[in-house]
Design a protein around this motif. Structure first.
Motif, PDB file in Angstrom:
ATOM      1  N   VAL A  38       0.836  -1.204   0.000  1.00  0.00           N
ATOM      2  CA  VAL A  38       0.000   0.000   0.000  1.00  0.00           C
ATOM      3  C   VAL A  38       0.872   1.255   0.000  1.00  0.00           C
ATOM      4  CG1 VAL A  38      -1.645   1.349   1.369  1.00  0.00           C
ATOM      5  CG2 VAL A  38      -1.982  -1.115   1.085  1.00  0.00           C
ATOM      6  N   ALA A  39       1.939   1.256   0.814  1.00  0.00           N
ATOM      7  CA  ALA A  39       2.843   2.409   0.854  1.00  0.00           C
ATOM      8  C   ALA A  39       3.532   2.601  -0.494  1.00  0.00           C
ATOM      9  CB  ALA A  39       3.882   2.212   1.955  1.00  0.00           C
ATOM     10  N   ALA A  40       3.939   1.498  -1.119  1.00  0.00           N
ATOM     11  CA  ALA A  40       4.587   1.587  -2.428  1.00  0.00           C
ATOM     12  C   ALA A  40       3.608   2.063  -3.496  1.00  0.00           C
ATOM     13  CB  ALA A  40       5.169   0.229  -2.813  1.00  0.00           C
ATOM     14  N   LEU A  41       2.357   1.621  -3.408  1.00  0.00           N
ATOM     15  CA  LEU A  41       1.342   2.059  -4.365  1.00  0.00           C
ATOM     16  C   LEU A  41       1.111   3.568  -4.246  1.00  0.00           C
ATOM     17  CD1 LEU A  41      -0.768   1.389  -6.524  1.00  0.00           C
ATOM     18  CD2 LEU A  41      -2.396   0.928  -4.666  1.00  0.00           C
ATOM     19  N   ALA A  42       1.064   4.064  -3.010  1.00  0.00           N
ATOM     20  CA  ALA A  42       0.899   5.506  -2.803  1.00  0.00           C
ATOM     21  C   ALA A  42       2.086   6.265  -3.401  1.00  0.00           C
ATOM     22  CB  ALA A  42       0.767   5.802  -1.314  1.00  0.00           C
ATOM     23  N   LEU A  43       3.285   5.731  -3.224  1.00  0.00           N
ATOM     24  CA  LEU A  43       4.481   6.357  -3.797  1.00  0.00           C
ATOM     25  C   LEU A  43       4.435   6.329  -5.316  1.00  0.00           C
ATOM     26  CD1 LEU A  43       7.299   7.599  -3.228  1.00  0.00           C
ATOM     27  CD2 LEU A  43       8.217   5.267  -3.283  1.00  0.00           C
ATOM     28  N   TRP A  44       3.988   5.201  -5.868  1.00  0.00           N
ATOM     29  CA  TRP A  44       3.874   5.044  -7.324  1.00  0.00           C
ATOM     30  C   TRP A  44       2.900   6.071  -7.899  1.00  0.00           C
ATOM     31  CZ3 TRP A  44      -0.293   3.345 -10.450  1.00  0.00           C
ATOM     32  CH2 TRP A  44       0.055   2.971 -11.758  1.00  0.00           C
ATOM     33  N   ALA A  55       6.809  -1.804 -12.158  1.00  0.00           N
ATOM     34  CA  ALA A  55       6.782  -1.483 -10.726  1.00  0.00           C
ATOM     35  C   ALA A  55       5.411  -1.799 -10.135  1.00  0.00           C
ATOM     36  CB  ALA A  55       7.132  -0.010 -10.508  1.00  0.00           C
ATOM     37  N   LEU A  56       4.357  -1.530 -10.882  1.00  0.00           N
ATOM     38  CA  LEU A  56       3.013  -1.815 -10.391  1.00  0.00           C
ATOM     39  C   LEU A  56       2.805  -3.317 -10.225  1.00  0.00           C
ATOM     40  CD1 LEU A  56       0.313  -0.590  -9.570  1.00  0.00           C
ATOM     41  CD2 LEU A  56      -0.424  -0.787 -11.961  1.00  0.00           C
ATOM     42  N   VAL A  57       3.328  -4.102 -11.161  1.00  0.00           N
ATOM     43  CA  VAL A  57       3.240  -5.566 -11.048  1.00  0.00           C
ATOM     44  C   VAL A  57       3.946  -6.035  -9.782  1.00  0.00           C
ATOM     45  CG1 VAL A  57       4.048  -7.737 -12.048  1.00  0.00           C
ATOM     46  CG2 VAL A  57       2.976  -6.007 -13.516  1.00  0.00           C
ATOM     47  N   LEU A  58       5.124  -5.470  -9.501  1.00  0.00           N
ATOM     48  CA  LEU A  58       5.871  -5.854  -8.303  1.00  0.00           C
ATOM     49  C   LEU A  58       5.115  -5.474  -7.029  1.00  0.00           C
ATOM     50  CD1 LEU A  58       9.470  -4.888  -9.447  1.00  0.00           C
ATOM     51  CD2 LEU A  58       8.681  -7.190  -8.832  1.00  0.00           C
ATOM     52  N   ILE A  59       4.412  -4.354  -7.061  1.00  0.00           N
ATOM     53  CA  ILE A  59       3.598  -3.947  -5.907  1.00  0.00           C
ATOM     54  C   ILE A  59       2.494  -4.974  -5.661  1.00  0.00           C
ATOM     55  CG2 ILE A  59       1.947  -2.229  -5.076  1.00  0.00           C
ATOM     56  CD1 ILE A  59       3.663  -0.117  -6.577  1.00  0.00           C
ATOM     57  N   ALA A  60       1.828  -5.394  -6.733  1.00  0.00           N
ATOM     58  CA  ALA A  60       0.764  -6.398  -6.611  1.00  0.00           C
ATOM     59  C   ALA A  60       1.321  -7.726  -6.091  1.00  0.00           C
ATOM     60  CB  ALA A  60       0.083  -6.603  -7.961  1.00  0.00           C
ATOM     61  N   VAL A  61       2.490  -8.109  -6.588  1.00  0.00           N
ATOM     62  CA  VAL A  61       3.101  -9.365  -6.141  1.00  0.00           C
ATOM     63  C   VAL A  61       3.463  -9.284  -4.659  1.00  0.00           C
ATOM     64  CG1 VAL A  61       5.072 -10.906  -6.424  1.00  0.00           C
ATOM     65  CG2 VAL A  61       3.935  -9.974  -8.439  1.00  0.00           C
ATOM     66  N   VAL A  90       8.387 -15.196  -7.850  1.00  0.00           N
ATOM     67  CA  VAL A  90       8.015 -14.285  -8.942  1.00  0.00           C
ATOM     68  C   VAL A  90       8.607 -12.908  -8.699  1.00  0.00           C
ATOM     69  CG1 VAL A  90       6.090 -13.072 -10.037  1.00  0.00           C
ATOM     70  CG2 VAL A  90       5.917 -15.519  -9.580  1.00  0.00           C
ATOM     71  N   PHE A  91       8.510 -12.414  -7.466  1.00  0.00           N
ATOM     72  CA  PHE A  91       9.084 -11.100  -7.146  1.00  0.00           C
ATOM     73  C   PHE A  91      10.588 -11.103  -7.407  1.00  0.00           C
ATOM     74  CE2 PHE A  91      11.033  -7.791  -4.725  1.00  0.00           C
ATOM     75  CZ  PHE A  91      10.129  -6.747  -4.727  1.00  0.00           C
ATOM     76  N   ILE A  92      11.279 -12.142  -6.953  1.00  0.00           N
ATOM     77  CA  ILE A  92      12.739 -12.199  -7.115  1.00  0.00           C
ATOM     78  C   ILE A  92      13.124 -12.147  -8.587  1.00  0.00           C
ATOM     79  CG2 ILE A  92      14.752 -13.708  -6.852  1.00  0.00           C
ATOM     80  CD1 ILE A  92      13.506 -14.663  -4.192  1.00  0.00           C
ATOM     81  N   LEU A 215      13.179  -2.050  -2.019  1.00  0.00           N
ATOM     82  CA  LEU A 215      13.369  -2.394  -3.423  1.00  0.00           C
ATOM     83  C   LEU A 215      12.302  -1.747  -4.313  1.00  0.00           C
ATOM     84  CD1 LEU A 215      14.304  -6.170  -3.080  1.00  0.00           C
ATOM     85  CD2 LEU A 215      15.851  -4.256  -3.557  1.00  0.00           C
ATOM     86  N   LEU A 216      11.058  -1.750  -3.853  1.00  0.00           N
ATOM     87  CA  LEU A 216       9.992  -1.114  -4.622  1.00  0.00           C
ATOM     88  C   LEU A 216      10.243   0.382  -4.753  1.00  0.00           C
ATOM     89  CD1 LEU A 216       6.865  -2.927  -3.136  1.00  0.00           C
ATOM     90  CD2 LEU A 216       7.761  -3.169  -5.467  1.00  0.00           C
ATOM     91  N   ARG A 217      10.657   1.003  -3.682  1.00  0.00           N
ATOM     92  CA  ARG A 217      10.932   2.451  -3.710  1.00  0.00           C
ATOM     93  C   ARG A 217      12.007   2.775  -4.742  1.00  0.00           C
ATOM     94  NH1 ARG A 217      14.047   6.488  -1.491  1.00  0.00           N
ATOM     95  NH2 ARG A 217      12.889   8.357  -0.856  1.00  0.00           N
ATOM     96  N   ALA A 218      13.057   1.956  -4.771  1.00  0.00           N
ATOM     97  CA  ALA A 218      14.121   2.171  -5.745  1.00  0.00           C
ATOM     98  C   ALA A 218      13.605   1.989  -7.171  1.00  0.00           C
ATOM     99  CB  ALA A 218      15.280   1.217  -5.471  1.00  0.00           C
ATOM    100  N   ALA A 219      12.776   0.969  -7.377  1.00  0.00           N
ATOM    101  CA  ALA A 219      12.239   0.708  -8.720  1.00  0.00           C
ATOM    102  C   ALA A 219      11.340   1.851  -9.189  1.00  0.00           C
ATOM    103  CB  ALA A 219      11.452  -0.599  -8.718  1.00  0.00           C
TER     104      ALA A 219
END
Length: 226
Positions: A38-44, A55-61, A90-92, A215-219
């Motif tokens: 959720v935090a990564a989605l808000a950042l996205w 990046a959105l796919v990784l957030i969902a995963v 899958v994330f890795i 990792l999500l933040r960096a992506a």
């Protein structure tokens, strides 16, 4: 008697019965993955890069990691174990491809070669662990991911690259440090069971959720090599 995919799995210190909520800490801490997603989605959404679908796919995963792990620490069967492991793998793999492309700026062929090397290391890991048995054997499938984080991060840090790439490389190395501590917590669960009846596996969840958010933040924020 249960058999096949419905076979009960009892591999964590906190579980002492086959009851659904026999692992309250291990189950509850999976909420950390949903919080990270959720935090990564808000950042996205704030980043202005809504066309960044990887990046959105990784957030969902990441959210699915929490759901799958919750299943495993409640239902605790072989099929639930797959629900736990598959989103993590899958994330890795997806993140590794993204890092090779965005951090190191590799082309498709070089990225494929890097991915093949990762799978080769993963395939060799069981044989390597058999040479030195220990509590790390149960976490052997995660060591290739740690090696990949350190390798890509170190190479990216050493490259005369743009600030965005350097920031991504630093994030990968930070994630590698956190992941190392996380792996130690995972491996310590059963050995410390007598001293800590609740186990330490819940720390694996909390630390890993932090790793995934880093990792999500960096992506999301750093795409200089894309």
């Amino acid at each position: 008697m249960a058999s096949g995919w419905s076979t009960p799995v009892d591999i964590y210190c906190e579980r002492t019965t086959a009851a659904l909520w026999a692992e309250p800490l291990n189950a509850a801490t999976n909420a950390a993955f949903v919080v990270a997603a959720v935090a990564a989605l808000a950042l996205w959404r704030r980043s202005g890069r809504r066309g960044d679908w990887p990046a959105l796919v990784l957030i969902a995963v990441t959210a699915l990691v929490g759901v799958g792990s919750l299943l495993f620490h409640t239902v605790a069967t072989r099929w639930a174990g797959l629900a736990d492991v598959i989103p993590i793998m899958v994330f890795i793999v997806v993140y590794l491809v993204l890092a090779l492309r965005r951090v190191l700026g590799l082309g498709l062929i070089a990225t494929g070669a890097g991915l093949a090397l990762f799978f080769a290391v993963s395939a060799a890991m069981p044989a390597l662990v058999r040479l030195a048995p220990g509590p790390w054997a149960s976490s052997q499938s995660y060591f290739p991911a740690l090696i990949a984080l350190v390798t890509v991060g170190a190479i990216g840090r050493a490259m005369p690259a743009a600030a965005g790439v350097r920031a991504s490389a630093d994030a990968l190395l930070l994630a590698a440090g956190l992941f190392t501590v996380s792996l130690i917590a995972r491996m310590a669960d059963l050995p410390l069971c007598d001293a800590l009846p609740s186990g330490t596996h819940f720390l694996w969840h909390l630390l890993n959720a932090t790793v995934l958010y880093v990792l999500l933040r960096a992506a999301i924020l750093h795409r200089a090599a894309a």
